[in-house]
Design a protein around this motif. Structure first.
Motif, PDB file in Angstrom:
ATOM      1  N   THR A 212       0.858  -1.183   0.000  1.00  0.00           N
ATOM      2  CA  THR A 212       0.000   0.000   0.000  1.00  0.00           C
ATOM      3  C   THR A 212       0.894   1.233   0.000  1.00  0.00           C
ATOM      4  O   THR A 212       1.837   1.314   0.802  1.00  0.00           O
ATOM      5  N   LEU A 213       0.631   2.150  -0.898  1.00  0.00           N
ATOM      6  CA  LEU A 213       1.459   3.352  -1.033  1.00  0.00           C
ATOM      7  C   LEU A 213       0.813   4.513  -0.296  1.00  0.00           C
ATOM      8  O   LEU A 213      -0.395   4.745  -0.412  1.00  0.00           O
ATOM      9  N   TYR A 214       1.645   5.234   0.452  1.00  0.00           N
ATOM     10  CA  TYR A 214       1.184   6.426   1.165  1.00  0.00           C
ATOM     11  C   TYR A 214       2.058   7.615   0.759  1.00  0.00           C
ATOM     12  O   TYR A 214       3.288   7.568   0.924  1.00  0.00           O
ATOM     13  N   ASP A 215       1.442   8.647   0.213  1.00  0.00           N
ATOM     14  CA  ASP A 215       2.146   9.889  -0.144  1.00  0.00           C
ATOM     15  C   ASP A 215       3.409   9.612  -0.961  1.00  0.00           C
ATOM     16  O   ASP A 215       4.489  10.122  -0.665  1.00  0.00           O
ATOM     17  N   TYR A 216       3.271   8.792  -1.985  1.00  0.00           N
ATOM     18  CA  TYR A 216       4.383   8.483  -2.888  1.00  0.00           C
ATOM     19  C   TYR A 216       4.529   9.648  -3.870  1.00  0.00           C
ATOM     20  O   TYR A 216       3.603   9.979  -4.605  1.00  0.00           O
TER      21      TYR A 216
ATOM     22  N   ASN B 298      -1.584   7.924  -3.180  1.00  0.00           N
ATOM     23  CA  ASN B 298      -1.976   6.913  -2.201  1.00  0.00           C
ATOM     24  C   ASN B 298      -2.737   5.828  -2.963  1.00  0.00           C
ATOM     25  O   ASN B 298      -3.717   6.136  -3.659  1.00  0.00           O
ATOM     26  N   SER B 299      -2.288   4.590  -2.833  1.00  0.00           N
ATOM     27  CA  SER B 299      -2.891   3.558  -3.675  1.00  0.00           C
ATOM     28  C   SER B 299      -2.721   2.162  -3.070  1.00  0.00           C
ATOM     29  O   SER B 299      -1.743   1.900  -2.363  1.00  0.00           O
ATOM     30  N   ASN B 300      -3.680   1.293  -3.368  1.00  0.00           N
ATOM     31  CA  ASN B 300      -3.546  -0.133  -3.107  1.00  0.00           C
ATOM     32  C   ASN B 300      -4.316  -0.877  -4.189  1.00  0.00           C
ATOM     33  O   ASN B 300      -4.772  -0.269  -5.165  1.00  0.00           O
TER      34      ASN B 300
ATOM     35  N   CYS C 256      -6.455   4.334  -6.777  1.00  0.00           N
ATOM     36  CA  CYS C 256      -5.411   5.358  -6.704  1.00  0.00           C
ATOM     37  C   CYS C 256      -5.991   6.748  -6.483  1.00  0.00           C
ATOM     38  O   CYS C 256      -6.844   7.205  -7.244  1.00  0.00           O
TER      39      CYS C 256
ATOM     40  N   THR D  40      -4.766  10.767  -6.027  1.00  0.00           N
ATOM     41  CA  THR D  40      -3.621  11.663  -6.220  1.00  0.00           C
ATOM     42  C   THR D  40      -3.926  13.037  -5.635  1.00  0.00           C
ATOM     43  O   THR D  40      -5.064  13.506  -5.706  1.00  0.00           O
ATOM     44  N   ARG D  41      -2.909  13.639  -5.058  1.00  0.00           N
ATOM     45  CA  ARG D  41      -3.065  14.981  -4.466  1.00  0.00           C
ATOM     46  C   ARG D  41      -2.032  15.918  -5.080  1.00  0.00           C
ATOM     47  O   ARG D  41      -0.827  15.645  -5.044  1.00  0.00           O
TER      48      ARG D  41
END
Length: 368
Positions: free
Chosen positions: A93-97, A114-116, A129, A131-132
């Motif tokens: 799980t990706l956080y603030d990549y 942020n994605s899983n 996904c 995106t910010r």
């Protein structure tokens, strides 16, 4: 007739349930389609299979220009999207990549992802996904770094001149009995070097933020560098004793100035966080083809919680005992980044009220 009435009642109930369920589905669909946050799904082959309106608006593409195309087409850095897809495939799980996306108008947006992955029976269905957009913040940080760099350069020129004049005075000075001018000039020089080191910290911070820090590796003997740093530090304190341990014959192939900056920051911290004075040891230990370099003090120590955040940029402890200690919260961050550039890592061993030892390892050159 009774059975028919009961059946009709059940049908009406199920119809109502179905209508409520359909309403919830419509609301959820509307939530995702019209959410203010850009969202998209990517399948196992890296193809965009859905995106909401905020995603399309953020990048400037129409639905037909975006959906059905490889997500890699819209990333500015191929290695970044490859890493993202690999991590997601491995069920991370990706956080603030941090990533950079290409807009239709040719501009670049800096985003945090942020994605899983949605899986069914272990099969990769699609990513989820979010995106910010942080482009504004990135530009603000860049302006701040440019300002720091400009101010640092402006400070560096007069400080370097002052240091040169003091060196000239020291060189031409003829020592006289009972004359304290030599001690005064040495302290002026030490304070000037301290300010120059602070300026170098700010300059290197700006370079790191821009990804422009460069190493100038050379072979050098470690002992003269450490002796110079210890002598300068000793001039700035009367309650600490700088002790050197086991540096004879140690040669490194590294950026001498930046390793010096690492040691200056570590020694400066050891002095600042040992308000009651005491010994500060700069030492090294040979370990196979490496040398472990350490700076040890008997100061206030660091709690396990704070040790986890020590090397973050601009981190300043909330501990009441050390709030009075001056600093910008960049020294240990720079130490960490400089050592990372040398394929090394800063570590710390510490107990509260017992002191701290900071250490790192570098490849050493074997002397025949």
């Amino acid at each position: 007739m009774k059975d028919t009435a009961e059946l009709q009642q059940q049908l009406d109930y199920y119809q109502q349930e179905n209508n409520e369920l359909r309403q919830r589905v419509d609301e959820l669909s509307d939530f995702f389609e019209n959410a203010a946050v850009p969202l998209h799904w990517v399948d196992a082959k890296g193809i965009i299979i859905w995106a909401n309106q905020a995603e399309l608006d953020a990048l400037g593409y129409s639905r037909t220009e975006y959906i059905g195309f490889p997500i890699s087409d819209f990333h500015a850095d191929p290695a970044t999207i490859q890493d993202i897809l690999t991590r997601l495939t491995n069920n991370e799980t990706l956080y603030d990549y941090a990533a950079r996306l290409k807009c239709k108008d040719g501009s670049i947006k800096h985003v945090l992802i942020n994605s899983n992955v949605l899986r069914k029976n272990g099969e990769f269905i699609h990513t989820r996904c979010f995106t910010r957009d942080v482009t504004g913040k990135m530009l603000e940080d860049q302006r701040k770094n440019d300002f720091v760099s400009m101010v640092s350069h402006e400070l560096k020129t007069p400080l370097t001149a002052i240091n040169s004049y003091v060196q000239l005075l020291l060189k031409n000075y003829v020592e006289k009995t009972g004359d304290n001018r030599l001690a005064i000039m040495l302290r002026i020089q030490a304070q000037t070097k301290k300010m120059i080191a602070m300026v170098h910290d700010f300059l290197n911070l700006a370079r790191i933020e821009h990804g422009k820090i460069q190493l100038h590796r050379q072979q050098f003997d470690l002992q003269p560098l450490v002796e110079e740093i210890a002598a300068d530090a000793q001039l700035l304190t009367s309650i600490h004793t700088l002790e050197l341990n086991n540096f004879a014959g140690i040669s490194l192939y590294a950026d001498r100035d930046k390793i010096g900056q690492v040691l200056i920051n570590l020694v400066s911290n050891a002095v600042k966080y040992s308000p009651n004075g005491g010994p500060i040891t700069i030492g090294c230990q040979n370990e196979m083809d490496k040398v472990r370099i350490y700076v040890s003090d008997q100061g206030m120590g660091i709690s396990p919680v704070e040790q986890q955040r020590l090397f973050q940029r601009f981190y300043r402890s909330d501990n009441e005992k050390i709030r009075h200690v001056s600093g910008f919260g960049i020294g240990l961050y720079l130490v960490s980044e400089i050592l990372r550039q040398h394929n090394s890592q800063i570590r710390v061993e510490s107990r509260e009220n017992e002191g701290s030892t900071f250490f790192f390892e570098l490849d050493r050159i074997k002397n025949n």
